[in-house]
Design an enzyme around this catalytic site. Structure first.
Site, mmCIF file in Angstrom:
data_model
loop_
_atom_site.group_PDB
_atom_site.id
_atom_site.type_symbol
_atom_site.label_atom_id
_atom_site.label_comp_id
_atom_site.label_asym_id
_atom_site.label_seq_id
_atom_site.Cartn_x
_atom_site.Cartn_y
_atom_site.Cartn_z
ATOM 1 N N CYS A 101 0.843 -1.205 0.000
ATOM 2 C CA CYS A 101 0.000 0.000 0.000
ATOM 3 C C CYS A 101 0.874 1.248 0.000
ATOM 4 C CB CYS A 101 -0.917 -0.025 1.224
ATOM 5 S SG CYS A 101 -2.016 1.391 1.322
ATOM 6 N N CYS A 155 -0.502 4.176 2.051
ATOM 7 C CA CYS A 155 -0.429 4.009 3.520
ATOM 8 C C CYS A 155 0.982 4.251 4.026
ATOM 9 C CB CYS A 155 -0.767 2.582 3.952
ATOM 10 S SG CYS A 155 -2.202 1.877 3.228
ATOM 11 N N ASP A 156 1.932 3.551 3.434
ATOM 12 C CA ASP A 156 3.257 3.439 4.053
ATOM 13 C C ASP A 156 4.341 4.350 3.459
ATOM 14 O OD1 ASP A 156 2.259 1.590 5.804
ATOM 15 O OD2 ASP A 156 2.907 -0.150 4.657
#
Lengths: 81, 322
Positions: B129, B132-133
């Site tokens: 992701c 996200c990261d």
């Protein structure tokens, strides 16, 4: 008192379940709890200090305790120390 | 006992929750997360009613509306669904629930590379992701694997955060939108690694490097990176329902135009089990389509519970919940 820091990003799909878990536990157990966005200066400090590479990451008493959403049982165990 | 249990909490599942709850069905949504693949999209410009909105904000709105409608949401993973005495029993990682009907709307999950070291370093440098990261990789070196829009968008986003980005793709050109490819090519800190596949992920406590092989020459080289983002597409993970409903050759749940499912390997309708969204064999994987399908599944679940053979229901806007 046990200190719990939940490190998250806004777009992370697994962060809301982690937040909900610890918010629920906060109603039943006594512990210091803070949710920290990685883009904030405080978040960046934690990312560097603990070499955080994925969210959600839960730091308990200055040690990375969980990467991802822990089970309720494991979370309780951790906050009880 | 719930009237309907919805498995999945993204476009289809949350919309099904809104419609089921507004029909005063006792509704439970079980999901590992909220938002699903929509969260991977930075800008949504084709969802009616919004000129532009982030996927995460759109899904946050979906969730608020679902909860306001009266549906419950439980964050958990579903392991098994069984039918017992005309009821459905849903077993999760931590509990057991019963319902009169089921809506399967758990979407797709990111594909893995299936290479040595990958599973070992999930959360320690391997991510599926980018949105996200990536903020965790400020001034670091990363690799992104994939040739589609998600990989290209990830590379663009990564170029603003990371010191260096390797964009690894097995073919000789990227298959995402040309405009995205052109933008990526202009980024000075993005190195294109074409005709290459990842063979191995190395590290000790944390990821240290990836080994890539040139598919034309079979020569390998090691790229020193802090993280690798795998954006090679999505797959349906329907193994746990394969004995419950009919799947197609891709593993997608086969539905009719009322979101009804079939018994495995037959053309007999499976009463009480409905499916919606990306996990089904509908042709267009779009948020707006998933939302529409979630609505249909909920209304048909309502018809099923009330023993209605006709498919019509009265206009929803005439039934404001008090």
């Amino acid at each position: 008192m046990v200190k719990v820091q939940l490190v998250y990003t806004k777009m992370c799909p697994h962060c809301p379940p982690a937040k909900e878990l610890f918010r629920e536990l906060k109603k039943q157990y006594k512990f210091d709890y803070k949710e920290i966005d990685v883009v904030t200066p405080e978040g960046q400090k934690l990312v560097i200090k603990h070499s955080i590479m994925s969210v959600p990451t839960v730091v308990i008493n200055d040690t990375v305790a969980f990467v991802g959403v822990p089970s309720k049982e494991k979370a309780i165990q951790a906050i009880k120390g | 006992m719930y009237d309907v249990i919805i498995v999945g909490g993204a476009g289809a599942g949350l919309t099904a929750g809104i419609y089921a709850a507004r029909r005063t069905l006792k509704t439970l949504i079980i999901t590992k997360n909220v938002g699903g693949q929509a969260l991977e999209t930075d800008k949504v410009e084709n969802y009616p009613g919004y000129l532009k909105i982030s996927g995460s904000k759109l899904m946050e709105n979906f969730q608020k509306q679902t909860m306001k409608s009266g549906a419950e949401i439980v964050f958990d993973g579903v392991n098994e669904i069984k039918e017992e005495n005309r009821e459905f029993v849903v077993k999760t990682d931590s509990a057991k629930y019963r319902s009169k009907s089921i809506i399967l709307a758990f979407g797709k999950t990111p594909k893995s590379l299936d290479v040595q070291g990958e599973s070992k370093f999930v959360g320690k440098g391997v991510s599926y992701c980018t949105t996200c990261d990536l903020p965790l990789y400020k001034n670091k070196t990363i690799a992104i694997v994939g040739g589609g829009n998600s990989a290209l968008e990830g590379a663009l986003y990564g170029s603003e955060i990371a010191k260096k980005v390797y964009l690894i793709h097995r073919r000789d050109e990227y298959r995402g939108f040309e405009c995205l490819t052109e933008q990526v090519k202009k980024k000075k800190n993005v190195e294109l690694v074409l005709n290459s596949v990842v063979e191995k992920i190395n590290g000790d406590e944390k990821l240290k490097s990836v080994v890539v092989k040139d598919v034309r020459t079979n020569k390998t080289k090691e790229l020193v990176v802090d993280g690798i983002f795998i954006e090679i597409g999505l797959e349906v993970k329907t193994d746990f329902v394969k004995d419950l409903v009919k799947l197609d050759e891709k593993g997608q749940i086969v539905i009719n135009n009322l979101c009804e499912t079939y018994h495995p390997n037959t053309d007999r309708i499976r009463p009480g089990i409905f499916a919606a969204g990306d996990v089904t064999n509908i042709p267009f994987k779009q948020i707006v389509v998933s939302a529409g399908e979630g609505c249909k599944a909920a209304l048909q679940a309502y018809n099923f519970i009330h023993g209605m053979k006709e498919t019509g229901v009265t206009a929803d806007w005439l039934h404001e919940k008090k």
